[in-house]
Design an enzyme around this catalytic site. Sequence first.
Site, PDB file in Angstrom:
ATOM      1  N   SER A  28     -50.108  20.033   8.435  1.00  0.00           N
ATOM      2  CA  SER A  28     -48.578  19.762   8.587  1.00  0.00           C
ATOM      3  C   SER A  28     -47.808  20.884   7.781  1.00  0.00           C
ATOM      4  CB  SER A  28     -48.169  18.334   8.224  1.00  0.00           C
ATOM      5  OG  SER A  28     -48.118  18.450   6.798  1.00  0.00           O
ATOM      6  N   LYS A  96     -49.022  10.321  -4.120  1.00  0.00           N
ATOM      7  CA  LYS A  96     -48.720   8.825  -3.535  1.00  0.00           C
ATOM      8  C   LYS A  96     -49.691   8.321  -2.490  1.00  0.00           C
ATOM      9  CE  LYS A  96     -44.764   9.950  -0.542  1.00  0.00           C
ATOM     10  NZ  LYS A  96     -45.420   9.800   0.741  1.00  0.00           N
ATOM     11  N   ASP A  97     -50.450   9.468  -1.720  1.00  0.00           N
ATOM     12  CA  ASP A  97     -51.328   8.943  -0.922  1.00  0.00           C
ATOM     13  C   ASP A  97     -52.647   8.626  -1.278  1.00  0.00           C
ATOM     14  OD1 ASP A  97     -49.481   9.517   1.278  1.00  0.00           O
ATOM     15  OD2 ASP A  97     -50.174  11.708   1.455  1.00  0.00           O
ATOM     16  N   THR A 139     -37.098   4.703   8.663  1.00  0.00           N
ATOM     17  CA  THR A 139     -38.249   4.713   7.332  1.00  0.00           C
ATOM     18  C   THR A 139     -39.683   4.267   8.098  1.00  0.00           C
ATOM     19  OG1 THR A 139     -38.987   4.344   5.435  1.00  0.00           O
ATOM     20  CG2 THR A 139     -37.568   3.040   6.271  1.00  0.00           C
ATOM     21  N   SER A 141     -41.735   3.569   5.614  1.00  0.00           N
ATOM     22  CA  SER A 141     -42.423   3.037   4.325  1.00  0.00           C
ATOM     23  C   SER A 141     -41.909   1.457   4.047  1.00  0.00           C
ATOM     24  CB  SER A 141     -41.658   3.944   3.182  1.00  0.00           C
ATOM     25  OG  SER A 141     -41.706   3.008   1.792  1.00  0.00           O
ATOM     26  N   ARG A 143     -41.754  -0.058   1.395  1.00  0.00           N
ATOM     27  CA  ARG A 143     -41.124  -0.255   0.319  1.00  0.00           C
ATOM     28  C   ARG A 143     -39.603   0.191   0.365  1.00  0.00           C
ATOM     29  NH1 ARG A 143     -39.476   4.260  -2.428  1.00  0.00           N
ATOM     30  NH2 ARG A 143     -40.880   5.450  -1.228  1.00  0.00           N
ATOM     31  N   ARG A 144     -39.646   1.579   1.016  1.00  0.00           N
ATOM     32  CA  ARG A 144     -38.083   1.947   1.407  1.00  0.00           C
ATOM     33  C   ARG A 144     -37.349   0.926   2.008  1.00  0.00           C
ATOM     34  NH1 ARG A 144     -40.348   7.806   2.940  1.00  0.00           N
ATOM     35  NH2 ARG A 144     -40.276   8.891   0.664  1.00  0.00           N
ATOM     36  N   ARG A 161     -42.354   7.093  12.511  1.00  0.00           N
ATOM     37  CA  ARG A 161     -43.250   8.093  11.875  1.00  0.00           C
ATOM     38  C   ARG A 161     -43.146   9.444  12.503  1.00  0.00           C
ATOM     39  NH1 ARG A 161     -49.457   7.543  12.159  1.00  0.00           N
ATOM     40  NH2 ARG A 161     -49.073   9.149  11.070  1.00  0.00           N
ATOM     41  N   GLY A 162     -43.838  10.500  12.128  1.00  0.00           N
ATOM     42  CA  GLY A 162     -43.571  11.679  12.355  1.00  0.00           C
ATOM     43  C   GLY A 162     -43.764  12.505  11.389  1.00  0.00           C
ATOM     44  N   ASN A 163     -43.557  13.905  11.589  1.00  0.00           N
ATOM     45  CA  ASN A 163     -43.499  14.964  10.575  1.00  0.00           C
ATOM     46  C   ASN A 163     -42.043  14.938   9.962  1.00  0.00           C
ATOM     47  OD1 ASN A 163     -42.289  16.726  12.449  1.00  0.00           O
ATOM     48  ND2 ASN A 163     -43.842  17.626  13.104  1.00  0.00           N
ATOM     49  N   VAL A 164     -41.667  15.683   9.146  1.00  0.00           N
ATOM     50  CA  VAL A 164     -40.274  15.788   8.526  1.00  0.00           C
ATOM     51  C   VAL A 164     -39.350  16.331   9.653  1.00  0.00           C
ATOM     52  CG1 VAL A 164     -38.998  16.922   6.768  1.00  0.00           C
ATOM     53  CG2 VAL A 164     -41.132  16.131   6.235  1.00  0.00           C
ATOM     54  N   THR A 166     -39.473  15.951  12.782  1.00  0.00           N
ATOM     55  CA  THR A 166     -39.470  14.824  13.774  1.00  0.00           C
ATOM     56  C   THR A 166     -38.590  13.905  13.436  1.00  0.00           C
ATOM     57  OG1 THR A 166     -41.521  15.372  14.829  1.00  0.00           O
ATOM     58  CG2 THR A 166     -40.508  13.306  15.076  1.00  0.00           C
ATOM     59  N   ARG A 167     -38.644  13.316  11.839  1.00  0.00           N
ATOM     60  CA  ARG A 167     -37.970  12.324  11.328  1.00  0.00           C
ATOM     61  C   ARG A 167     -36.424  12.728  11.244  1.00  0.00           C
ATOM     62  NH1 ARG A 167     -41.448  10.397   6.424  1.00  0.00           N
ATOM     63  NH2 ARG A 167     -42.103  12.612   6.737  1.00  0.00           N
ATOM     64  N   CYS A 267     -50.562  -0.409   1.081  1.00  0.00           N
ATOM     65  CA  CYS A 267     -49.114   0.333   1.402  1.00  0.00           C
ATOM     66  C   CYS A 267     -48.357  -0.662   2.113  1.00  0.00           C
ATOM     67  CB  CYS A 267     -49.842   1.281   2.441  1.00  0.00           C
ATOM     68  SG  CYS A 267     -49.835   0.942   4.215  1.00  0.00           S
TER      69      CYS A 267
END
Length: 348
Positions: A28, A96-97, A139, A141, A143-144, A161-164, A166-167, A267
């Site tokens: 990515s 974080k992953d 989001t 997440s 958590r978010r 979901r998706g790359n930056v 896309t989001r 997660c």
Amino acid sequence: MTPTPLSVSTSGSTPADAGPIRLGTRASALATTQSGLVARRLEELTGRPVELVHIKTEGDVKTGSLASLGGTGVFVTALREALLDGRCDVAVHSLKDLPTTPAEGLTFVTPEREDPRDALCARDGLTLATLPHGGRVGTGSPRRAAQIRAARPDLDVVDIRGNVGTRLNRALGPDADLDAVVLAHAGLSRLGRTEVISEVLDVDVVSPAPGQGALAVEVRTADIVSDAGAPPVAPDLAEAIHLLDHRPTRLAVLAERSVLARLEAGCAAPVGAYATVSGTVLELRSVVAAVDGSEQMSRRAEALLSQDVAPEVLDAAARTLGITVAENLLADGAERLAPLSATVPEKA
């Protein structure tokens, strides 16, 4: 896993004809940008070229929410397998992953951390407070999502979901169907996209994920650790890895990830943790929230860091701080709010 203290020997030298260092990374844009930063630093420190090796992970192939894919580890396992079977010499992860369980035969260090906060990217420069009633916020997440719901129960939080790119398009593109998305500030900063941020969310409103904003640079332990007085297999790489490790970042993320490990939170559990080092004080704040945002619980604690003790003693202090905060949360009923597997400690 928690980083293993390095026993670095600089004796010996790398042969002049040593080949390039192979650095494993996801393909990515964000992953290759992050890996490129590490690659350039390794080239400076070792004098050797670094080649990026693209590794496809389970999280890159499968669709669906990260929680449904198993969450922690879906972006990591394939990179670790490539390290262990010799297809690459170094792997770069978003910390974080990484699962909190140690990976046998591997060691990672943490370069200096980027801003760990989350960022709201909203149409028309809107903030969390000024988003319209019923506004749609995306989001992936839990958590978010939980903390956004806690701050603004009227919002419609949508799983994405998706790359930056896309989001971001979901909120800011010509066919946007959301009012805002929430992304990590660190990723946007590394990609040079901070102009899309309408608000950086305060950690008291949305607590970051443990380790957010930090990278993990992982290697085979046998390559960098001295064995029975003999130099490491790759002395130049051993020294470079040692120099990449940033002590304040290391201590902060050790504390944060120790919260996660003690809570045994996957997660899907809305758990945030944020630690800072200021002088000789390590301060940690952690939050556990109900998935629907109806309730959340936070606890804080701090530890004094002596300047004249061994690094492993400081590491132990950071871990102990994280465990203490986690046990305070458990003792006060955090398992009611979120899916946690930890045993609740008995109250005295």
